[in-house]
Design a protein around this motif. Structure first.
Motif, PDB file in Angstrom:
ATOM      1  N   GLY A  15      29.425  31.435  48.101  1.00 44.92           N
ATOM      2  CA  GLY A  15      30.578  32.017  48.545  1.00 44.92           C
ATOM      3  C   GLY A  15      31.537  31.900  47.106  1.00 44.92           C
ATOM      4  O   GLY A  15      31.515  31.510  46.197  1.00 44.92           O
ATOM      5  N   VAL A  16      32.376  33.279  47.887  1.00 42.04           N
ATOM      6  CA  VAL A  16      32.773  33.964  46.274  1.00 42.04           C
ATOM      7  C   VAL A  16      34.440  33.847  46.803  1.00 42.04           C
ATOM      8  O   VAL A  16      34.398  34.367  47.497  1.00 42.04           O
ATOM      9  N   LEU A  17      35.529  33.657  45.788  1.00 47.29           N
ATOM     10  CA  LEU A  17      36.588  33.965  46.335  1.00 47.29           C
ATOM     11  C   LEU A  17      37.296  35.243  45.197  1.00 47.29           C
ATOM     12  O   LEU A  17      37.176  34.457  43.922  1.00 47.29           O
ATOM     13  N   GLY A  18      37.443  35.867  45.239  1.00 44.94           N
ATOM     14  CA  GLY A  18      37.940  36.868  44.528  1.00 44.94           C
ATOM     15  C   GLY A  18      39.778  37.867  44.582  1.00 44.94           C
ATOM     16  O   GLY A  18      40.127  37.455  45.338  1.00 44.94           O
ATOM     17  N   VAL A  19      39.656  37.030  43.443  1.00 45.22           N
ATOM     18  CA  VAL A  19      41.313  37.408  42.919  1.00 45.22           C
ATOM     19  C   VAL A  19      40.707  38.512  42.318  1.00 45.22           C
ATOM     20  O   VAL A  19      40.977  38.488  40.836  1.00 45.22           O
ATOM     21  N   MET A  20      41.755  39.517  42.594  1.00 41.36           N
ATOM     22  CA  MET A  20      42.346  41.239  41.667  1.00 41.36           C
ATOM     23  C   MET A  20      43.670  40.661  40.403  1.00 41.36           C
ATOM     24  O   MET A  20      44.748  40.125  41.133  1.00 41.36           O
ATOM     25  N   PHE A  21      43.786  41.237  39.549  1.00 36.95           N
ATOM     26  CA  PHE A  21      44.841  41.855  38.879  1.00 36.95           C
ATOM     27  C   PHE A  21      45.831  43.472  38.208  1.00 36.95           C
ATOM     28  O   PHE A  21      45.041  43.905  38.947  1.00 36.95           O
ATOM     29  N   GLU A  22      47.065  43.134  38.488  1.00 40.46           N
ATOM     30  CA  GLU A  22      47.669  44.364  37.810  1.00 40.46           C
ATOM     31  C   GLU A  22      48.133  43.907  36.934  1.00 40.46           C
ATOM     32  O   GLU A  22      48.369  43.848  36.595  1.00 40.46           O
ATOM     33  N   GLU A  23      48.579  45.623  36.659  1.00 38.56           N
ATOM     34  CA  GLU A  23      49.754  45.399  35.060  1.00 38.56           C
ATOM     35  C   GLU A  23      51.261  44.849  35.849  1.00 38.56           C
ATOM     36  O   GLU A  23      51.525  45.048  36.280  1.00 38.56           O
ATOM     37  N   GLY A  24      51.002  43.223  34.905  1.00 37.56           N
ATOM     38  CA  GLY A  24      52.853  43.069  34.670  1.00 37.56           C
ATOM     39  C   GLY A  24      53.105  41.951  34.149  1.00 37.56           C
ATOM     40  O   GLY A  24      53.088  41.903  32.887  1.00 37.56           O
ATOM     41  N   GLU A  25      53.205  40.701  34.390  1.00 39.33           N
ATOM     42  CA  GLU A  25      53.867  39.748  34.199  1.00 39.33           C
ATOM     43  C   GLU A  25      52.679  39.371  33.268  1.00 39.33           C
ATOM     44  O   GLU A  25      51.139  39.151  34.078  1.00 39.33           O
ATOM     45  N   ALA A  26      52.653  37.960  32.025  1.00 37.57           N
ATOM     46  CA  ALA A  26      51.420  37.631  31.575  1.00 37.57           C
ATOM     47  C   ALA A  26      51.069  36.478  32.525  1.00 37.57           C
ATOM     48  O   ALA A  26      51.792  35.454  32.743  1.00 37.57           O
ATOM     49  N   ASN A  27      49.595  36.568  32.510  1.00 34.41           N
ATOM     50  CA  ASN A  27      48.707  34.781  33.615  1.00 34.41           C
ATOM     51  C   ASN A  27      48.762  33.759  32.573  1.00 34.41           C
ATOM     52  O   ASN A  27      47.622  34.375  32.471  1.00 34.41           O
ATOM     53  N   PRO A  28      49.126  33.015  32.567  1.00 39.95           N
ATOM     54  CA  PRO A  28      48.926  31.789  31.357  1.00 39.95           C
ATOM     55  C   PRO A  28      47.731  31.409  31.608  1.00 39.95           C
ATOM     56  O   PRO A  28      46.959  30.574  31.074  1.00 39.95           O
ATOM     57  N   GLY A  29      46.920  31.027  32.805  1.00 39.76           N
ATOM     58  CA  GLY A  29      45.390  30.584  33.317  1.00 39.76           C
ATOM     59  C   GLY A  29      44.789  31.879  32.162  1.00 39.76           C
ATOM     60  O   GLY A  29      43.633  31.361  31.567  1.00 39.76           O
ATOM     61  N   LEU A  30      44.114  32.971  33.008  1.00 41.15           N
ATOM     62  CA  LEU A  30      43.411  34.567  32.250  1.00 41.15           C
ATOM     63  C   LEU A  30      44.148  33.863  29.880  1.00 41.15           C
ATOM     64  O   LEU A  30      43.176  33.648  29.659  1.00 41.15           O
ATOM     65  N   GLN A  31      45.607  33.582  29.699  1.00 47.95           N
ATOM     66  CA  GLN A  31      45.822  33.687  29.005  1.00 47.95           C
ATOM     67  C   GLN A  31      44.966  32.300  27.720  1.00 47.95           C
ATOM     68  O   GLN A  31      44.379  32.422  26.515  1.00 47.95           O
ATOM     69  N   ALA A  32      44.632  31.257  28.826  1.00 44.69           N
ATOM     70  CA  ALA A  32      43.865  29.963  27.978  1.00 44.69           C
ATOM     71  C   ALA A  32      42.695  30.505  28.256  1.00 44.69           C
ATOM     72  O   ALA A  32      41.695  30.244  27.062  1.00 44.69           O
ATOM     73  N   ILE A  33      42.147  31.561  28.505  1.00 41.11           N
ATOM     74  CA  ILE A  33      40.750  32.247  28.543  1.00 41.11           C
ATOM     75  C   ILE A  33      40.479  33.093  27.484  1.00 41.11           C
ATOM     76  O   ILE A  33      39.481  33.204  26.364  1.00 41.11           O
ATOM     77  N   ILE A  34      41.394  33.881  27.318  1.00 41.97           N
ATOM     78  CA  ILE A  34      41.209  34.990  25.731  1.00 41.97           C
ATOM     79  C   ILE A  34      41.688  33.745  24.659  1.00 41.97           C
ATOM     80  O   ILE A  34      41.178  35.053  23.403  1.00 41.97           O
ATOM     81  N   ASP A  35      42.607  32.857  24.782  1.00 42.80           N
ATOM     82  CA  ASP A  35      42.807  32.304  23.243  1.00 42.80           C
ATOM     83  C   ASP A  35      41.540  31.865  23.152  1.00 42.80           C
ATOM     84  O   ASP A  35      41.072  31.543  21.700  1.00 42.80           O
ATOM     85  N   ALA A  36      40.688  31.584  23.544  1.00 44.37           N
ATOM     86  CA  ALA A  36      39.448  30.703  23.940  1.00 44.37           C
ATOM     87  C   ALA A  36      38.235  31.825  22.820  1.00 44.37           C
ATOM     88  O   ALA A  36      37.061  31.557  22.799  1.00 44.37           O
ATOM     89  N   LEU A  37      38.540  33.233  23.616  1.00 43.63           N
ATOM     90  CA  LEU A  37      37.183  34.210  23.449  1.00 43.63           C
ATOM     91  C   LEU A  37      36.669  34.524  21.670  1.00 43.63           C
ATOM     92  O   LEU A  37      35.182  34.411  21.350  1.00 43.63           O
ATOM     93  N   PRO A  38      38.107  33.578  20.846  1.00 44.55           N
ATOM     94  CA  PRO A  38      37.791  34.362  19.319  1.00 44.55           C
ATOM     95  C   PRO A  38      36.397  33.019  18.958  1.00 44.55           C
ATOM     96  O   PRO A  38      36.282  32.594  17.884  1.00 44.55           O
ATOM     97  N   GLN A  39      36.490  32.075  19.883  1.00 47.38           N
ATOM     98  CA  GLN A  39      35.690  30.638  19.475  1.00 47.38           C
ATOM     99  C   GLN A  39      34.913  30.745  19.324  1.00 47.38           C
ATOM    100  O   GLN A  39      33.289  30.312  19.218  1.00 47.38           O
ATOM    101  N   GLY A  40      33.980  31.731  20.735  1.00 47.18           N
ATOM    102  CA  GLY A  40      32.743  32.568  21.112  1.00 47.18           C
ATOM    103  C   GLY A  40      32.098  31.630  21.909  1.00 47.18           C
ATOM    104  O   GLY A  40      32.302  30.618  22.325  1.00 47.18           O
TER     105      GLY A  40
END
Length: 266
Positions: free
Chosen positions: A163-188
């Motif tokens: 079962g998959v739940l899909g959530v779409m995003f459009e440009e606007g205010e920053a999302n804190p959940g996404l930011q946690a992932i993006i901040d982790a990207l440089p760690q590999g």
């Protein structure tokens, strides 16, 4: 509930949800098949399938005969959700919240594996969260429109039904959940970090519901799709970061083929 011409109207209860699934020849997916939903090789050399431009057909079966369902299947995903032929309220709830996550990276792959204990209930079925991954742009479309980013919350029942739940995003205010992932990207790959998964899901869960497939090979047709009607916001820099990490990672729109596709009631 507002009437939309040309579409059947009924409430979707647990029995209806089970009935939709009974229309599909069920089979149990083991752990390997579940993992393959977003499994892509880290190196281009080991990846035997490719995305196109998101419009042209991929013809993945030509790359590997075991991907036959990708080209011959009649219940493939993604689709344009504007093709909905019924309207109803899906019984859906989630229990997402703070989690310890581990990053999993690869070609066209940004995925987080979260600690157990979270998931969703659709009808009367409990789906346990396995992982969350992303696509740029969104794979499903609404009225022909694809949004720049989508999160796919991938779940499975105890018997292996997806079962998959899909959530779409459009440009606007920053999302804190996404930011946690993006901040982790440089760690590999395999980086561990804390995240609140509820921050990436709307409070109101009005969803499109249909039976479909994995959107990457082997394109198995045993997926209970739930795509949230409400579109969340992400900042331009967050979307750009995900696009840089993922590249073009959306499959072409597939035929609906007279499937039951339920749109949310207004």
């Amino acid at each position: 509930m507002r009437v939309r011409p040309g579409k059947a109207i009924f409430p979707i209860t647990s029995s209806h949800a089970q009935g939709m699934e009974n229309d599909v020849k069920s089979f149990v997916l083991g752990f390997t098949a579940i993992s393959m939903m977003t499994a892509t090789a880290v190196t281009a050399q080991s990846l035997d399938w490719r995305y196109t431009d998101g419009t042209a057909s991929e013809h993945w079966a030509k790359a590997n005969a075991s991907y036959a369902a990708c080209d011959a299947g009649k219940m493939q995903s993604p689709i344009d959700l504007n093709q909905a032929n019924a309207i109803g309220d899906i019984e859906l709830s989630t229990n997402y919240g703070p989690a310890e996550a581990k990053l999993s990276l690869g070609q066209h792959k940004v995925q987080i594996d979260a600690t157990a204990g979270q998931g969703m209930v659709s009808g009367d079925r409990q789906f346990n969260l396995i992982q969350v991954h992303f696509h740029t742009p969104s794979e499903h479309a609404i009225d022909g429109k694809r949004y720049p980013l989508v999160a796919h919350f991938v779940h499975a029942t105890d018997d292996g039904t997806l079962g998959v739940l899909g959530v779409m995003f459009e440009e606007g205010e920053a999302n804190p959940g996404l930011q946690a992932i993006i901040d982790a990207l440089p760690q590999g790959n395999k980086a561990s970090f804390d995240i609140d998964l509820a921050e990436m899901v709307p409070e109101e869960l009005q969803v499109y519901r249909y039976m479909g497939s994995l959107t990457t090979p082997p394109c198995s047709e045993n997926v209970n799709w739930h795509v949230v009607e409400e579109v969340l916001e992400a900042s331009p820099s967050q979307i750009a970061a995900m696009e840089q990490a993922l590249g073009m990672s959306a499959r072409s729109i597939q035929p609906a083929n007279n499937r039951l596709i339920v749109a949310p009631a207004d």
